[in-house]
Scaffold this active site. Structure first.
Site, PDB file in Angstrom:
ATOM      1  N   ASP A 251      17.666  23.865 -25.986  1.00 43.44           N
ATOM      2  CA  ASP A 251      18.321  24.628 -26.628  1.00 43.44           C
ATOM      3  C   ASP A 251      19.737  24.759 -25.773  1.00 43.44           C
ATOM      4  O   ASP A 251      19.482  25.110 -24.643  1.00 43.44           O
ATOM      5  CB  ASP A 251      17.838  26.072 -26.788  1.00 43.44           C
ATOM      6  CG  ASP A 251      18.786  26.992 -27.705  1.00 43.44           C
ATOM      7  OD1 ASP A 251      20.039  26.762 -27.931  1.00 43.44           O
ATOM      8  OD2 ASP A 251      18.353  28.221 -28.075  1.00 43.44           O
TER       9      ASP A 251
ATOM     10  N   ASP B  54      22.739  23.551 -32.351  1.00 46.81           N
ATOM     11  CA  ASP B  54      22.406  23.471 -30.799  1.00 46.81           C
ATOM     12  C   ASP B  54      21.088  23.669 -30.274  1.00 46.81           C
ATOM     13  O   ASP B  54      20.599  24.049 -29.358  1.00 46.81           O
ATOM     14  CB  ASP B  54      23.251  24.685 -30.159  1.00 46.81           C
ATOM     15  CG  ASP B  54      22.771  26.016 -30.705  1.00 46.81           C
ATOM     16  OD1 ASP B  54      21.994  26.229 -31.797  1.00 46.81           O
ATOM     17  OD2 ASP B  54      23.218  27.105 -30.357  1.00 46.81           O
ATOM     18  N   GLU B  55      20.325  23.153 -31.365  1.00 45.96           N
ATOM     19  CA  GLU B  55      18.707  23.337 -31.199  1.00 45.96           C
ATOM     20  C   GLU B  55      18.117  21.951 -31.364  1.00 45.96           C
ATOM     21  O   GLU B  55      18.292  21.526 -32.457  1.00 45.96           O
ATOM     22  CB  GLU B  55      17.930  24.378 -31.823  1.00 45.96           C
ATOM     23  CG  GLU B  55      18.181  25.851 -31.149  1.00 45.96           C
ATOM     24  CD  GLU B  55      17.236  26.904 -31.852  1.00 45.96           C
ATOM     25  OE1 GLU B  55      16.426  27.230 -31.481  1.00 45.96           O
ATOM     26  OE2 GLU B  55      17.850  27.480 -32.923  1.00 45.96           O
TER      27      GLU B  55
END
Length: 384
Positions: free
Chosen positions: A9, A102-103
């Site tokens: 993350d 974003d993961e």
């Protein structure tokens, strides 16, 4: 074979992107979002110390942290940096799932015979930061749920390994809110009967949980016990989402066609939000009764908001439909898609609009896509 699943993350991703662009933002309370009536898309850890959180109204955030600097989100910048991170990770792992902008989930199962999985993950994280300048946290464990919870505990710029024998001792003392599928309503429901830690939740009989929260009760019990068989799904970017309507009888009824476009956009925008996509190009297609086909498109700021997409689509149709000839087909297409969480894309929209979309989406998810919609989309008989 034991599974080795990593969750990665990017820390305060939007904030980190803004700081790459402007070093003056380093070390200060920073909020990324809309104007005074907008919501917080992301905030720095300096702002979080004052209680500022994502999806909070900007006005409330500034009351909590008056010295915070507010900047408007630049989704094109975030998308470009996200693609760069994706490329760095994809080059180094056998199987990667991009869960959001974003993961990432990585499946390194079986790779420990060549490299230590934890050491390899450290090297991947270091490569991301070196090549992009973005901070990233990760956790390695036996499944996606434990790895994701682990990343949350490791942040910011942290790393964690939770081995099989340590999963229960890691999860037990944590709040049930740490479980990804537990929202505010479920947490309040569990809290009212004294279930506040994962340990307590894991000891509740499955049937009791099913009676309390329905079919998700069993899944919640499994996650509380560190059980998650969900696989890492190979990453692939969706290129577009579209809808076309062929009229049973060729038509020249412009108002009816506009109503149809509005309904089509609303349906597609709901799908965008459901699948966590944002669109940056709107395309309108028309086919005349003589089979001549024309298209027109426009690049816009990333969004999944009905009102923005509808306005652009209707403007394109007005410019495109220049011949007073009957139409046999109308089409709407969104392209230039990127992943993004719904609450993080409404940089220019108000808290009221955001709440409206969330409420409408909940109704559609529960009762079907046609359960609620704008009046214009229902005003005309769009089957003609």
């Amino acid at each position: 074979m034991e599974r080795a699943i990593v969750h990665m993350d990017l820390d305060a991703f939007f904030v980190s992107c803004e700081r790459l662009n402007n070093s003056k933002f380093n070390g200060i309370p920073l909020i990324v979002g809309g104007g005074d009536r907008g919501v917080v898309a992301s905030c720095s850890y300096e702002a979080r110390k004052f209680g500022v959180r994502s999806a909070m109204p900007i006005r409330m955030a500034l009351r909590l942290c008056p010295d915070a600097k507010v900047v408007k989100g630049d989704y094109e910048l975030y998308s470009n940096l996200s693609h760069l991170v994706t490329e760095v990770i994809q080059e180094k792992v056998p199987l990667m799932e991009k869960a959001s902008i974003d993961e990432f989930y990585l499946d390194l199962s079986g790779m420990d015979q060549f490299f230590g999985c934890y050491k390899w993950t450290q090297e991947i994280a270091a490569a991301v930061t070196k090549e992009t300048g973005l901070p990233i946290s990760f956790a390695l464990s036996a499944n996606k749920t434990v790895a994701k919870i682990g990343t949350g505990e490791a942040k910011p710029v942290g790393k964690l390994e939770i081995k099989d024998l340590d999963i229960k001792s890691f999860l037990n003392p944590l709040s049930v809110k740490k479980i990804p599928m537990v929202g505010d309503k479920t947490f309040q429901l569990l809290s009212r009967i004294g279930i506040r830690t994962i340990k307590t939740l894991s000891e509740v009989p499955v049937l009791v949980l099913q009676q309390m929260i329905g079919t998700n009760g069993k899944e919640l019990w499994k996650k509380a016990n560190g059980i998650d068989e969900n696989p890492v799904v190979p990453f692939s970017e969706r290129k577009s989402i579209s809808s076309e309507h062929t009229f049973s009888v060729d038509t020249i009824d412009v108002e009816n066609i506009k109503a149809l476009i509005t309904g089509m956009v609303e349906e597609l925008a709901f799908k965008l939000r459901s699948e966590k996509w944002l669109a940056s190009v709107v395309l309108i297609k028309i086919r005349y009764s003589n089979f001549d086909t024309e298209t027109k498109q426009l690049k816009i700021a990333y969004t999944s908001a009905d009102h923005t997409l509808t306005r652009v689509a209707l403007e394109l149709f007005k410019k495109l439909y220049t011949r007073r000839m009957r139409l046999r087909l109308i089409g709407v297409k969104f392209t230039g898609l990127v992943h993004g969480n719904h609450q993080m894309n409404l940089f220019e929209d108000t808290e009221e609009l955001m709440n409206l979309y969330q409420t409408m989406d909940k109704i559609k998810n529960r009762f079907g896509e046609n359960a609620v919609g704008k009046a214009l989309g229902y005003k005309y008989d769009i089957s003609v």
